[in-house]
Design an enzyme around this catalytic site. Sequence first.
Site, PDB file in Angstrom:
ATOM      1  N   HIS A   1       2.232  -2.176  11.512  1.00  0.00           N
ATOM      2  CA  HIS A   1       1.539  -3.564  11.304  1.00  0.00           C
ATOM      3  C   HIS A   1       2.106  -4.032  10.196  1.00  0.00           C
ATOM      4  O   HIS A   1       2.055  -5.182   9.668  1.00  0.00           O
ATOM      5  CB  HIS A   1       0.384  -2.708  10.704  1.00  0.00           C
ATOM      6  CG  HIS A   1       0.231  -2.299   9.339  1.00  0.00           C
ATOM      7  ND1 HIS A   1       0.810  -1.083   8.841  1.00  0.00           N
ATOM      8  CD2 HIS A   1      -0.124  -2.932   8.230  1.00  0.00           C
ATOM      9  CE1 HIS A   1       0.470  -1.014   7.811  1.00  0.00           C
ATOM     10  NE2 HIS A   1      -0.003  -1.970   7.112  1.00  0.00           N
TER      11      HIS A   1
ATOM     12  N   HIS B   1       3.302  -8.838   7.176  1.00  0.00           N
ATOM     13  CA  HIS B   1       2.130  -7.986   7.387  1.00  0.00           C
ATOM     14  C   HIS B   1       1.318  -8.574   8.737  1.00  0.00           C
ATOM     15  O   HIS B   1       0.842  -9.715   8.307  1.00  0.00           O
ATOM     16  CB  HIS B   1       1.425  -7.835   6.114  1.00  0.00           C
ATOM     17  CG  HIS B   1       0.526  -6.729   6.001  1.00  0.00           C
ATOM     18  ND1 HIS B   1      -0.964  -6.865   6.667  1.00  0.00           N
ATOM     19  CD2 HIS B   1       0.180  -5.711   5.588  1.00  0.00           C
ATOM     20  CE1 HIS B   1      -1.646  -5.801   6.520  1.00  0.00           C
ATOM     21  NE2 HIS B   1      -0.738  -5.214   5.812  1.00  0.00           N
TER      22      HIS B   1
END
Length: 175
Positions: A82, A97
């Site tokens: 992620h 992110h």
Amino acid sequence: MTESFFSRWFSKGKTSTASTEVMQNEDIILSPVSGQLVDLAKVNDPVFSSGMMGQGIAIQPKQGVLYAPADAEVTIAFETGHAYGLKTVHGAEILLHIGIDTVSMEGDGFERLVTEGMPVKAGDKLGVFDLDKIGTAGLEATTMVIITNSADYKEILPSQTKTVEVGDHLLALKR
């Protein structure tokens, strides 16, 4: 300038061997995903929207592929897929992110294609993510592009467009 915690955390003392585009005291960061730009201050996460991690921009992605926004070294690639940290040869430290609270998915719906220490060129695939799984989990896929060593730059100027494609000019970092 003092080195920030995030700067030390992402760089881990490594020296990059990759190159990046520089134009007269300006580093250009390209868009790592295609989608609609979102002002970082409007992101639904106070860590990012407050600027605590650094200046940058967010993108509401329309496809689930994350690309390198500059020639850099991967300083961190979370096992969950992620988030990624990159450091350009000219010192820009970039946090990519994917999503808000997506770490809670524990990697489900994410595939990491790079590992820590790898050199990457702008446009190389870093990872893939499943937009449907993120939505089904009740989470947002908004992708943040943060310059974690923002204090090292006089200005960080975001693109003035509303939408971007992969590889479009996203941020100008002025020294």
